[in-house]
Design an enzyme around this catalytic site. Structure first.
Site, PDB file in Angstrom:
ATOM      1  N   ASP A  41       5.462  10.361   4.013  1.00 14.90           N
ATOM      2  CA  ASP A  41       6.857   9.911   3.903  1.00 14.90           C
ATOM      3  C   ASP A  41       7.365   9.221   5.163  1.00 14.90           C
ATOM      4  OD1 ASP A  41       7.500  13.054   2.290  1.00 14.90           O
ATOM      5  OD2 ASP A  41       6.753  11.179   1.451  1.00 14.90           O
TER       6      ASP A  41
HETATM    7  N1  LIG Z   1      -0.846   9.659   2.920  1.00 15.25           N
HETATM    8  C1  LIG Z   1       0.200   9.688   2.080  1.00 15.25           C
HETATM    9  N2  LIG Z   1       0.020  10.072   0.817  1.00 15.25           N
HETATM   10  C2  LIG Z   1       1.078  10.084  -0.028  1.00 15.25           C
HETATM   11  C3  LIG Z   1       2.385   9.741   0.420  1.00 15.25           C
HETATM   12  C4  LIG Z   1       2.532   9.298   1.769  1.00 15.25           C
HETATM   13  O1  LIG Z   1       3.640   8.965   2.214  1.00 15.25           O
HETATM   14  N3  LIG Z   1       1.420   9.285   2.555  1.00 15.25           N
HETATM   15  N4  LIG Z   1       3.461   9.889  -0.424  1.00 15.25           N
HETATM   16  C5  LIG Z   1       3.193  10.748  -1.544  1.00 15.25           C
HETATM   17  C6  LIG Z   1       4.301  10.983  -2.490  1.00 15.25           C
HETATM   18  N5  LIG Z   1       5.087  12.130  -2.081  1.00 15.25           N
HETATM   19  C7  LIG Z   1       6.351  11.936  -1.747  1.00 15.25           C
HETATM   20  O2  LIG Z   1       6.878  10.841  -1.935  1.00 15.25           O
HETATM   21  C8  LIG Z   1       4.487  13.432  -2.012  1.00 15.25           C
HETATM   22  C9  LIG Z   1       3.503  13.746  -2.881  1.00 15.25           C
HETATM   23  C10 LIG Z   1       2.907  15.009  -2.810  1.00 15.25           C
HETATM   24  C11 LIG Z   1       3.282  15.930  -1.886  1.00 15.25           C
HETATM   25  C12 LIG Z   1       2.599  17.245  -1.832  1.00 15.25           C
HETATM   26  O3  LIG Z   1       2.905  18.079  -1.045  1.00 15.25           O
HETATM   27  N6  LIG Z   1       1.568  17.394  -2.702  1.00 15.25           N
HETATM   28  C13 LIG Z   1       0.768  18.609  -2.721  1.00 15.25           C
HETATM   29  C14 LIG Z   1       0.220  18.809  -4.121  1.00 15.25           C
HETATM   30  C15 LIG Z   1       1.290  18.789  -5.150  1.00 15.25           C
HETATM   31  C16 LIG Z   1       0.746  18.892  -6.544  1.00 15.25           C
HETATM   32  O4  LIG Z   1      -0.442  19.079  -6.741  1.00 15.25           O
HETATM   33  O5  LIG Z   1       1.587  18.717  -7.442  1.00 15.25           O
HETATM   34  C17 LIG Z   1      -0.474  18.377  -1.894  1.00 15.25           C
HETATM   35  O6  LIG Z   1      -0.975  17.234  -1.920  1.00 15.25           O
HETATM   36  O7  LIG Z   1      -0.943  19.372  -1.360  1.00 15.25           O
HETATM   37  C18 LIG Z   1       4.258  15.582  -1.001  1.00 15.25           C
HETATM   38  C19 LIG Z   1       4.881  14.329  -1.068  1.00 15.25           C
HETATM   39  C20 LIG Z   1       1.948  10.344  -2.273  1.00 15.25           C
HETATM   40  N7  LIG Z   1       0.870  10.441  -1.328  1.00 15.25           N
END
Ligand SMILES: Nc1nc2c(c(=O)[nH]1)N[C@@H](CN(C=O)c1ccc(C(=O)N[C@@H](CCC(=O)O)C(=O)O)cc1)CN2
Length: 288
Positions: free
Chosen positions: A232
């Site tokens: 983000d």
């Molecule tokens: N390297 C990046 N990857 C992603 C970004 C980014 O800015 N940099 N944005 C995200 C989207 N997002 C918020 O906008 C977001 C998505 C997922 C998570 C999160 O904590 N996910 C958990 C798993 C959740 C699940 O399985 O439902 C995780 O990955 O452990 C936070 C923010 C997209 N990717």
């Protein structure tokens, strides 16, 4: 100028600020019999960098673009310009990534189908099958790529194979809820846009609407930004906000926020694909 058929092109450039940049560009276009249709530029006095976007009409023969590119290289070199020159008719090839929430995907597919967004969605990748029927109805290939901590490296390798095999120009994370690895982010640097469901920098991470409700904000919003390894934190391209009040539950805020998310993401994709967005460190310059 001439009455012969013309092809519209967009030239985008940025370089260290210097005298004579605009003169060199306009002389180049004059010498190539081109008409400037519109021009935007910005000179950043703080870091001495210059940005320019020119839409112009050139003589319409099939060699025009190649000739313009070959000849402009000589104009660009002395100024150490980063530049792109593309026919306006070029449609960017977009791969959309989505998880469970389909409102941004649906909005992008509708806008591309109705001609509102000048891009081709060439593939959709999801870690769930929820939107397979919708994507298939639009006649677009759907790829189910499940992700767990153990399978993430293979899942990301599969995504990169699809980006290469479909000759993708832009990856759009339309509520794709998996964090991309540093390695994938560097491979997609400047060509991956995410929609975050809050008005950044407020409420980063997962569940921003619950955070917003707990804080009692009077506006909720959405932020479209380039994807970087820092979650983000990528350069912001477009933001949207909507008024809310004390009566809204987190679920109400999420429902209200969907319109802001779809609008901000569509605007960011349009501006990126029209060559209006320049990344300047952690920020963007948008020429519109
Ligand atoms: N390297 C990046 N990857 C992603 C970004 C980014 O800015 N940099 N944005 C995200 C989207 N997002 C918020 O906008 C977001 C998505 C997922 C998570 C999160 O904590 N996910 C958990 C798993 C959740 C699940 O399985 O439902 C995780 O990955 O452990 C936070 C923010 C997209 N990717």
């Amino acid at each position: 100028m001439g009455t012969s058929p013309q092809t519209e092109h967009v030239l985008t450039l940025d370089c260290p600020e210097a005298p004579g940049i605009v003169h060199a560009v306009s002389r180049f276009l004059l010498e190539h019999g081109s008409d400037i249709i519109d021009n935007q530029q910005f000179g950043d006095r703080r870091d001495g960098h210059f940005f320019m976007r020119v839409r112009f009409a050139a003589t319409a023969d099939e060699t025009a673009t190649g000739t313009l590119r070959r000849d402009f290289a000589a104009v660009a070199a002395p100024f150490a310009m980063r530049w792109h020159l593309e026919p306006v008719s070029t449609r960017r090839r977009v791969l959309v990534m989505v998880s469970r929430y389909g409102h941004c995907l649906n909005d992008l597919l509708f806008r591309t189908r109705s001609g509102d967004l000048p891009v081709d969605v060439v593939a959709v990748v999801s870690n769930h099958r929820d939107h397979e029927a919708l994507v298939t109805w639009h006649g677009i290939p759907f790829f189910h790529v499940p992700v767990t901590a153990a399978t993430k490296p293979d899942a990301e390798a599969r995504l990169l194979d699809l980006v290469d095999s479909f000759d993708v120009d832009l990856v759009v994370l339309a509520r794709y809820m998996q964090v991309l690895s540093d390695g994938l982010c560097s491979r997609l640097a400047g060509r991956a846009i995410n929609i975050h469901h809050s008005f950044l920098p407020s409420f980063k991470g997962a569940k921003p609407y619950h955070q917003a409700h707990e804080r009692g904000v009077k506006l909720v919003g959405a932020t479209a930004h380039y994807v970087t390894a820092d979650l983000d934190e990528g350069p912001i391209i477009a933001q949207e906000v909507i008024d809310v009040d004390h009566s809204h539950t987190p679920e109400n805020l999420a429902a209200i926020g969907r319109d802001a998310e779809s609008a901000a993401l569509a605007r960011a994709v349009r501006w990126h694909c029209e060559g209006r967005v320049f990344v300047q460190g952690r920020r963007t310059v948008i020429l519109r």
